[in-house]
Design a protein around this motif. Structure first.
Motif, short mmCIF file in Angstrom:
data_model
loop_
_atom_site.label_atom_id
_atom_site.label_comp_id
_atom_site.label_asym_id
_atom_site.label_seq_id
_atom_site.Cartn_x
_atom_site.Cartn_y
_atom_site.Cartn_z
N TYR A 87 0.83 -1.20 0.00
CA TYR A 87 0.00 0.00 0.00
C TYR A 87 0.87 1.25 0.00
CZ TYR A 87 -3.66 -3.30 1.12
OH TYR A 87 -4.51 -4.35 1.09
N LYS A 88 0.30 2.32 -0.55
CA LYS A 88 1.01 3.59 -0.61
C LYS A 88 0.00 4.70 -0.37
CE LYS A 88 4.30 4.46 -3.56
NZ LYS A 88 5.21 4.92 -4.59
N CYS A 89 0.40 5.68 0.45
CA CYS A 89 -0.42 6.85 0.71
C CYS A 89 0.35 8.06 0.18
CB CYS A 89 -0.67 6.97 2.21
SG CYS A 89 -1.66 8.41 2.64
N VAL A 90 -0.26 8.82 -0.73
CA VAL A 90 0.42 9.92 -1.39
C VAL A 90 -0.39 11.20 -1.23
CG1 VAL A 90 1.32 10.74 -3.59
CG2 VAL A 90 1.32 8.31 -3.11
N PHE A 91 0.29 12.27 -0.85
CA PHE A 91 -0.33 13.59 -0.75
C PHE A 91 -0.17 14.27 -2.10
CE2 PHE A 91 -0.48 18.11 0.24
CZ PHE A 91 -1.55 18.18 1.09
N ILE A 92 -1.27 14.48 -2.82
CA ILE A 92 -1.23 15.12 -4.14
C ILE A 92 -1.95 16.45 -4.03
CG2 ILE A 92 -1.87 14.98 -6.56
CD1 ILE A 92 -1.72 11.95 -6.34
N TRP A 93 -1.19 17.53 -4.14
CA TRP A 93 -1.73 18.88 -4.02
C TRP A 93 -1.60 19.54 -5.38
CZ3 TRP A 93 -4.67 21.49 -0.87
CH2 TRP A 93 -4.71 22.88 -0.95
N GLY A 94 -2.67 19.97 -5.94
CA GLY A 94 -2.63 20.63 -7.23
C GLY A 94 -3.97 20.52 -7.93
N LEU A 95 -4.04 21.15 -9.05
CA LEU A 95 -5.28 21.14 -9.82
C LEU A 95 -5.29 19.97 -10.79
CD1 LEU A 95 -5.61 24.97 -10.37
CD2 LEU A 95 -6.77 23.56 -8.67
N GLY A 96 -6.32 19.89 -11.60
CA GLY A 96 -6.59 18.75 -12.46
C GLY A 96 -5.43 18.22 -13.27
#
Length: 48
Positions: free
Chosen positions: A6-15
């Motif tokens: 499993y992997k947890c990723v913080f993705i901040w940004g627009l489309g």
């Protein structure tokens, strides 16, 4: 029985940025499981 990593990723940004990152993870074999705000949870089958 299948095993997963499993992997947890913080993705901040627009489309556009999110789409690019999601496609990269998909090409690496990661499957999106859940999204909570900007945290994206992925799983990938482990070869035994």
């Amino acid at each position: 029985m299948k095993k997963y990593e499993y992997k947890c990723v913080f993705i901040w940004g627009l489309g556009e940025r999110t789409t690019r990152l999601m496609n990269e993870y998909g090409q690496q074999g990661w499957e999106l499981v859940s999204v909570q705000w900007c945290w994206h949870y992925f799983k990938r089958a482990i070869e035994n």
